[in-house]
Design an enzyme around this catalytic site. Structure first.
Site, PDB file in Angstrom:
ATOM      1  N   LYS A 134      31.264  54.294  42.386  1.00  0.00           N
ATOM      2  CA  LYS A 134      31.624  52.855  42.972  1.00  0.00           C
ATOM      3  C   LYS A 134      33.117  52.404  42.952  1.00  0.00           C
ATOM      4  O   LYS A 134      33.737  52.109  44.237  1.00  0.00           O
ATOM      5  CB  LYS A 134      30.670  51.739  42.653  1.00  0.00           C
ATOM      6  CG  LYS A 134      31.060  50.560  42.820  1.00  0.00           C
ATOM      7  CD  LYS A 134      30.420  49.439  41.960  1.00  0.00           C
ATOM      8  CE  LYS A 134      30.917  47.951  41.991  1.00  0.00           C
ATOM      9  NZ  LYS A 134      32.017  47.788  41.128  1.00  0.00           N
TER      10      LYS A 134
ATOM     11  N   CYS B  24      31.758  40.870  40.472  1.00  0.00           N
ATOM     12  CA  CYS B  24      30.993  40.028  39.450  1.00  0.00           C
ATOM     13  C   CYS B  24      31.679  38.798  38.815  1.00  0.00           C
ATOM     14  O   CYS B  24      32.891  38.941  38.705  1.00  0.00           O
ATOM     15  CB  CYS B  24      30.980  41.023  37.959  1.00  0.00           C
ATOM     16  SG  CYS B  24      29.703  42.618  38.737  1.00  0.00           S
TER      17      CYS B  24
ATOM     18  N   ASP C  60      32.612  47.845  31.706  1.00  0.00           N
ATOM     19  CA  ASP C  60      31.463  47.792  32.653  1.00  0.00           C
ATOM     20  C   ASP C  60      30.069  48.411  31.789  1.00  0.00           C
ATOM     21  O   ASP C  60      29.089  48.416  32.147  1.00  0.00           O
ATOM     22  CB  ASP C  60      31.642  48.438  33.782  1.00  0.00           C
ATOM     23  CG  ASP C  60      32.795  47.889  34.418  1.00  0.00           C
ATOM     24  OD1 ASP C  60      33.035  46.694  34.162  1.00  0.00           O
ATOM     25  OD2 ASP C  60      33.402  48.552  35.344  1.00  0.00           O
TER      26      ASP C  60
ATOM     27  N   VAL D 192      38.588  42.632  28.006  1.00  0.00           N
ATOM     28  CA  VAL D 192      39.050  42.518  29.588  1.00  0.00           C
ATOM     29  C   VAL D 192      38.879  41.304  30.149  1.00  0.00           C
ATOM     30  O   VAL D 192      39.694  40.974  31.179  1.00  0.00           O
ATOM     31  CB  VAL D 192      38.404  44.052  30.006  1.00  0.00           C
ATOM     32  CG1 VAL D 192      38.880  44.144  31.607  1.00  0.00           C
ATOM     33  CG2 VAL D 192      38.640  45.255  29.151  1.00  0.00           C
TER      34      VAL D 192
HETATM   35  C1  LIG Z   1      36.079  47.574  42.054  1.00  0.00           C
HETATM   36  C2  LIG Z   1      36.356  47.918  40.817  1.00  0.00           C
HETATM   37  O1  LIG Z   1      36.985  48.997  40.673  1.00  0.00           O
HETATM   38  N1  LIG Z   1      36.088  47.236  39.637  1.00  0.00           N
HETATM   39  C3  LIG Z   1      36.580  47.648  38.678  1.00  0.00           C
HETATM   40  C4  LIG Z   1      38.107  47.023  38.274  1.00  0.00           C
HETATM   41  O2  LIG Z   1      38.058  45.809  38.792  1.00  0.00           O
HETATM   42  P1  LIG Z   1      39.345  44.975  38.829  1.00  0.00           P
HETATM   43  O3  LIG Z   1      40.480  45.974  39.436  1.00  0.00           O
HETATM   44  O4  LIG Z   1      39.070  43.642  39.495  1.00  0.00           O
HETATM   45  O5  LIG Z   1      39.865  44.647  37.301  1.00  0.00           O
HETATM   46  P2  LIG Z   1      41.291  44.491  36.724  1.00  0.00           P
HETATM   47  O6  LIG Z   1      41.564  45.777  35.989  1.00  0.00           O
HETATM   48  O7  LIG Z   1      42.425  44.005  37.780  1.00  0.00           O
HETATM   49  O8  LIG Z   1      41.341  43.228  35.707  1.00  0.00           O
HETATM   50  C5  LIG Z   1      41.570  43.268  34.360  1.00  0.00           C
HETATM   51  C6  LIG Z   1      42.067  42.068  33.751  1.00  0.00           C
HETATM   52  O9  LIG Z   1      43.192  41.622  34.392  1.00  0.00           O
HETATM   53  C7  LIG Z   1      43.057  40.182  35.046  1.00  0.00           C
HETATM   54  N2  LIG Z   1      44.121  40.249  36.427  1.00  0.00           N
HETATM   55  C8  LIG Z   1      43.909  41.254  37.297  1.00  0.00           C
HETATM   56  C9  LIG Z   1      44.590  41.620  38.408  1.00  0.00           C
HETATM   57  C10 LIG Z   1      45.517  40.156  38.526  1.00  0.00           C
HETATM   58  O10 LIG Z   1      46.188  40.166  39.718  1.00  0.00           O
HETATM   59  N3  LIG Z   1      45.599  39.394  37.538  1.00  0.00           N
HETATM   60  C11 LIG Z   1      44.842  39.504  36.643  1.00  0.00           C
HETATM   61  O11 LIG Z   1      45.089  38.568  35.560  1.00  0.00           O
HETATM   62  C12 LIG Z   1      41.446  40.410  35.252  1.00  0.00           C
HETATM   63  O12 LIG Z   1      41.329  38.766  35.339  1.00  0.00           O
HETATM   64  C13 LIG Z   1      41.000  40.855  34.317  1.00  0.00           C
HETATM   65  O13 LIG Z   1      40.950  39.968  33.110  1.00  0.00           O
HETATM   66  O14 LIG Z   1      38.354  47.278  36.892  1.00  0.00           O
HETATM   67  C14 LIG Z   1      37.612  46.647  35.962  1.00  0.00           C
HETATM   68  C15 LIG Z   1      38.168  46.947  34.710  1.00  0.00           C
HETATM   69  O15 LIG Z   1      38.109  48.313  34.296  1.00  0.00           O
HETATM   70  C16 LIG Z   1      36.284  47.116  36.136  1.00  0.00           C
HETATM   71  O16 LIG Z   1      35.624  46.273  35.182  1.00  0.00           O
HETATM   72  C17 LIG Z   1      35.706  46.870  37.356  1.00  0.00           C
HETATM   73  O17 LIG Z   1      34.305  47.571  37.326  1.00  0.00           O
HETATM   74  C1  LIG Z   2      32.814  44.284  37.358  1.00  0.00           C
HETATM   75  C2  LIG Z   2      32.288  45.328  38.349  1.00  0.00           C
HETATM   76  O1  LIG Z   2      32.635  45.464  39.542  1.00  0.00           O
HETATM   77  P1  LIG Z   2      33.593  44.591  40.779  1.00  0.00           P
HETATM   78  O2  LIG Z   2      34.933  44.959  40.151  1.00  0.00           O
HETATM   79  O3  LIG Z   2      33.054  45.336  42.005  1.00  0.00           O
HETATM   80  O4  LIG Z   2      33.122  42.987  40.469  1.00  0.00           O
HETATM   81  C3  LIG Z   2      31.560  46.251  37.690  1.00  0.00           C
HETATM   82  O5  LIG Z   2      31.297  47.512  38.768  1.00  0.00           O
HETATM   83  O6  LIG Z   2      30.953  46.241  36.723  1.00  0.00           O
END
Ligand SMILES: CC(=O)N[C@H]1[C@@H](OP(=O)(O)OP(=O)(O)OC[C@H]2O[C@@H](n3ccc(=O)[nH]c3=O)[C@H](O)[C@@H]2O)O[C@H](CO)[C@@H](O)[C@@H]1O
Ligand SMILES: C=C(OP(=O)(O)O)C(=O)O
Length: 451
Positions: free
Chosen positions: A24, A122, A324, A346
């Site tokens: 995904k 989520c 996850d 995280v």
């Molecule tokens: C669709 C997808 O691929 N989702 C995954 C992606 O989510 P996603 O890409 O949203 O997760 P991030 O790695 O960006 O987030 C990690 C942390 O960084 C923080 N943050 C992120 C961006 C930002 O601009 N500012 C900030 O503060 C977030 O709030 C969080 O605490 O990676 C996560 C971490 O492996 C996974 O749990 C999710 O399943």
């Molecule tokens: C947090 C998750 O995904 P998304 O970033 O799409 O919410 C997830 O796949 O567990």
């Protein structure tokens, strides 16, 4: 809501074999990357999940013709007529997924402007997008936040930049990659995320003609190019889904073979799985020959009998234990003897689902303190982000309402492991990330039914 309920008769070990397809967290981004090519792209093994539908819808609105290929799970993207879409049309997808934010760079390159609806995903913390927007501004984009969504433009084009992420965010790293590949000049990204899904996205971009170097110590260097062409790609399998079924096998004292699961991407999970007392065997793929139909590789996971062991774990960015994986595994930890400790580093609010497990008889306490040695951003900020799980607990049936994707799957595992009949409401949310989960449950012998 009432017709979105699954009746789960628990207490039966899951036994059998299922298959996972493309991840995904890669497939949806690979679909966005197709926007950057000037010729068609082909993606194989695409699962039928909600996030794929959302991205397919958004690509279609922007003029990308998306068709089914000849192979089951194959999608073909023709980006020869990329065009603008109206904010009203795009907003049909508001709140449905996190992927729309990754359209910024590709749309700015193709159209000079972009509109991004409110994001979904989520509910596990505030999930800001400040790193994304800061990076886009560094490339030369202007960003305007309005009540209807984000409007972006790049009046002077996009230019390579030097940028360091405050935290190795997966999404922000992908944002930089999808923008830098066609920006003018060189981009250096420091403190980048290096999850296997990111490396696979880099492989796709390289197939398209990009020049990307992944250095040690989380540094990625991208040399912008003037044009990219389409790609053909078979994505890495979904290691979150694979681990979820592994956790389900352990929690129900069952035995599940996950075809497609890959050891290299799951090493950290496998170490914890073994420490808890679960057994696994990696089955290597055997290519077909004239005299032999061959065999698809995967991993068999099972509960060997006897008691499980309590463990201490911390979630972290790759190569740490994936956040996850945490929610499904905790259900299995309720069955381990002793005190297990989980430090979630995280997301600040990814332990809310434990309340539902407690109503089923689990004994889980959550704490604001950091119960682990990994430096964490949440310790002094009042977030309940550590859990102590005392086990083993006899789980009993309950009525459960699914809050989001992974919490939903963990509720489902708990209901399967519990004695008695549970009603699980809101199961449709699970379709966002688990392909055909009801059919897979049935094939593993689970006693589930729609009322
Ligand atoms: C669709 C997808 O691929 N989702 C995954 C992606 O989510 P996603 O890409 O949203 O997760 P991030 O790695 O960006 O987030 C990690 C942390 O960084 C923080 N943050 C992120 C961006 C930002 O601009 N500012 C900030 O503060 C977030 O709030 C969080 O605490 O990676 C996560 C971490 O492996 C996974 O749990 C999710 O399943
Ligand atoms: C947090 C998750 O995904 P998304 O970033 O799409 O919410 C997830 O796949 O567990």
């Amino acid at each position: 809501m009432t017709d979105d309920v699954l009746v789960v008769h628990g207490g039966t070990p899951l036994e059998g074999r299922i298959r996972v397809r493309g991840a995904k967290n890669l497939v949806s981004k690979a679909m966005v990357a197709a926007l950057l090519g000037d010729s068609p792209s082909r993606l194989f093994d695409v699962p039928k999940i909600r996030d794929v539908e959302v991205v397919r819808g958004l690509l279609g609105l922007h003029g990308v013709k998306v068709t089914d290929g000849t192979e089951d799970g194959e999608l073909v993207f023709d980006p020869s007529n990329v065009e603008s879409a109206s904010t009203d049309q795009i907003n049909v997808h508001a709140g449905s997924s996190r992927i729309p934010i990754l359209f910024c760079g590709p749309l700015l390159h193709r159209l000079g402007h972009a509109f991004i609806p409110d994001l979904g995903g989520c509910h596990i913390g505030p999930r800001p997008i400040d790193f994304h927007l800061q990076a886009l501004r560094e490339f030369g984009a202007t960003v305007e936040k309005t009540p209807e969504g984000l409007h972006l433009s790049a009046p002077n084009g996009l230019h390579g930049t030097k940028f360091a992420l405050p935290y190795p965010s997966v999404g922000a790293t992908e944002q930089v990659l999808l923008t830098a590949v066609m920006a003018e000049g060189v981009t250096e990204l420091r403190n980048a995320a290096v999850e296997p899904e990111i490396i696979d996205l880099i492989c796709i971009l390289q197939k398209m003609g990009a020049i990307i170097k992944v250095h040690t110590d989380r540094v990625i260097e991208i040399q912008g190019v003037k044009r990219l062409h389409g790609y053909s790609h078979r994505p890495i399998p979904d290691r979150i889904e694979a681990a979820s079924w592994a956790a389900a096998a352990l929690a129900t004292r069952g035995h599940v073979e996950v075809l497609g699961a890959q050891q290299a991407d799951m090493m950290t999970f496998l170490n914890i799985f073994r420490s808890v007392g679960g057994e696994y065997e990696v089955t290597d793929a055997r290519p077909p020959k004239l005299s032999d139909p061959g065999q698809e590789g995967g991993i068999r996971f099972w509960h060997p009998g006897g008691e499980l062991n309590a463990v201490a774990l911390e979630t972290d960015v790759h190569p740490g234990f994936m956040t996850d994986w945490q929610q499904p595994l905790v259900v299995a930890l309720t069955q381990a003897r002793g005190l297990s400790i989980v430090h979630e580093t995280v997301y600040e609010q990814r332990l809310g689902y434990t309340e539902a497990l407690n109503t089923m008889g689990a004994n889980i306490q959550v704490y604001r303190d950091c119960l682990g040695g990994t430096p964490c951003r949440f310790g002094r900020r009042n977030f309940k982000h550590s859990a102590v799980i005392a086990g083993p607990s006899k789980l009993h049936a309950a009525d459960l309402v699914i809050p989001d994707l992974r919490a939903g799957f963990s509720h489902l595992i708990a209901a399967l492991a519990a004695e008695g009949t549970s009603r699980v409401y809101g199961v449709d949310l699970i379709n966002r990330g688990y392909e055909d989960f009801e059919a897979k449950l049935a094939s593993l012998g689970a006693h589930v039914e729609r009322p």
